[in-house]
Motif scaffolding. Structure first.
Motif, PDB file in Angstrom:
ATOM      1  N   GLU A  39       0.816  -1.217   0.000  1.00  0.00           N
ATOM      2  CA  GLU A  39       0.000   0.000   0.000  1.00  0.00           C
ATOM      3  C   GLU A  39       0.848   1.265   0.000  1.00  0.00           C
ATOM      4  N   ARG A  40       2.133   1.165   0.274  1.00  0.00           N
ATOM      5  CA  ARG A  40       3.025   2.325   0.231  1.00  0.00           C
ATOM      6  C   ARG A  40       3.555   2.594  -1.177  1.00  0.00           C
ATOM      7  N   LEU A  41       3.334   1.662  -2.091  1.00  0.00           N
ATOM      8  CA  LEU A  41       3.853   1.800  -3.452  1.00  0.00           C
ATOM      9  C   LEU A  41       2.803   2.399  -4.378  1.00  0.00           C
ATOM     10  N   PRO A  42       3.234   3.130  -5.389  1.00  0.00           N
ATOM     11  CA  PRO A  42       2.285   3.752  -6.329  1.00  0.00           C
ATOM     12  C   PRO A  42       1.796   2.749  -7.384  1.00  0.00           C
ATOM     13  N   ILE A  43       1.029   1.762  -6.907  1.00  0.00           N
ATOM     14  CA  ILE A  43       0.466   0.748  -7.808  1.00  0.00           C
ATOM     15  C   ILE A  43      -1.019   0.608  -7.527  1.00  0.00           C
ATOM     16  N   SER A  44      -1.729   0.067  -8.487  1.00  0.00           N
ATOM     17  CA  SER A  44      -3.183  -0.053  -8.377  1.00  0.00           C
ATOM     18  C   SER A  44      -3.580  -1.129  -7.362  1.00  0.00           C
ATOM     19  N   PRO A  45      -4.788  -1.010  -6.829  1.00  0.00           N
ATOM     20  CA  PRO A  45      -5.297  -2.049  -5.935  1.00  0.00           C
ATOM     21  C   PRO A  45      -5.325  -3.432  -6.600  1.00  0.00           C
ATOM     22  N   ALA A  46      -5.564  -3.485  -7.893  1.00  0.00           N
ATOM     23  CA  ALA A  46      -5.603  -4.775  -8.589  1.00  0.00           C
ATOM     24  C   ALA A  46      -4.229  -5.444  -8.591  1.00  0.00           C
ATOM     25  N   VAL A  47      -3.173  -4.674  -8.832  1.00  0.00           N
ATOM     26  CA  VAL A  47      -1.822  -5.242  -8.816  1.00  0.00           C
ATOM     27  C   VAL A  47      -1.433  -5.629  -7.392  1.00  0.00           C
ATOM     28  N   ARG A  48      -1.786  -4.795  -6.422  1.00  0.00           N
ATOM     29  CA  ARG A  48      -1.530  -5.153  -5.011  1.00  0.00           C
ATOM     30  C   ARG A  48      -2.178  -6.481  -4.669  1.00  0.00           C
ATOM     31  N   ALA A  49      -3.438  -6.628  -5.057  1.00  0.00           N
ATOM     32  CA  ALA A  49      -4.180  -7.855  -4.741  1.00  0.00           C
ATOM     33  C   ALA A  49      -3.545  -9.064  -5.416  1.00  0.00           C
ATOM     34  N   GLU A  50      -3.116  -8.907  -6.655  1.00  0.00           N
ATOM     35  CA  GLU A  50      -2.513 -10.040  -7.360  1.00  0.00           C
ATOM     36  C   GLU A  50      -1.177 -10.432  -6.736  1.00  0.00           C
ATOM     37  N   LEU A  51      -0.361  -9.464  -6.383  1.00  0.00           N
ATOM     38  CA  LEU A  51       0.915  -9.772  -5.733  1.00  0.00           C
ATOM     39  C   LEU A  51       0.697 -10.476  -4.400  1.00  0.00           C
ATOM     40  N   ALA A  52      -0.255  -9.982  -3.621  1.00  0.00           N
ATOM     41  CA  ALA A  52      -0.564 -10.621  -2.338  1.00  0.00           C
ATOM     42  C   ALA A  52      -1.089 -12.046  -2.558  1.00  0.00           C
ATOM     43  N   ARG A  53      -1.935 -12.227  -3.555  1.00  0.00           N
ATOM     44  CA  ARG A  53      -2.485 -13.553  -3.852  1.00  0.00           C
ATOM     45  C   ARG A  53      -1.359 -14.527  -4.201  1.00  0.00           C
ATOM     46  N   LEU A  54      -0.420 -14.068  -5.000  1.00  0.00           N
ATOM     47  CA  LEU A  54       0.690 -14.936  -5.392  1.00  0.00           C
ATOM     48  C   LEU A  54       1.517 -15.377  -4.193  1.00  0.00           C
TER      49      LEU A  54
END
Length: 110
Positions: A39-54
């Motif tokens: 959440e500190r990085l300038p990325i979209s919620p969708a990319v955050r969710a995918e990285l966390a899922r992985l």
């Protein structure tokens, strides 16, 4: 200022596959946390969710009862996961842009 991250999955670490890489300061002094808080990085919620899922899925690739045993994943599962990781990494790099370098040590492993 150019920013650096390392992308790698770690057993026991869920939520982020990103680790700071700060040439001029210790990694643990990163403004993005150690490991990086997505959440500190300038990325979209969708990319955050995918990285966390992985990171969560990755945990299932280890036989936690006896880690030295082979992965419980089939070859097909391993290949599908590699493809998912590659796609997520491409999206991440695109969203971060040219001011960021995201190192990917997987090429040495896979």
């Amino acid at each position: 200022m150019h920013k650096h991250l390392r992308f790698f999955l770690e057993y026991g670490v869920v939520g982020t596959p990103l680790w700071p890489r700060t040439p001029e300061a210790p990694d643990y002094d990163s403004p993005y946390g150690y490991p990086c808080e997505l959440e500190r990085l300038p990325i979209s919620p969708a990319v955050r969710a995918e990285l966390a899922r992985l990171t969560e899925v990755y945990q299932t690739s280890l036989d936690w009862d006896y880690p030295p045993d082979p992965s419980p994943w089939s070859e097909e599962q391993q290949e599908l996961f590699r493809l998912d990781v590659t796609a997520a990494l491409e999206l991440l790099r695109r969203e971060l842009g040219d001011d960021w370098t995201v190192e990917d040590p997987r090429a040495d492993l896979w």
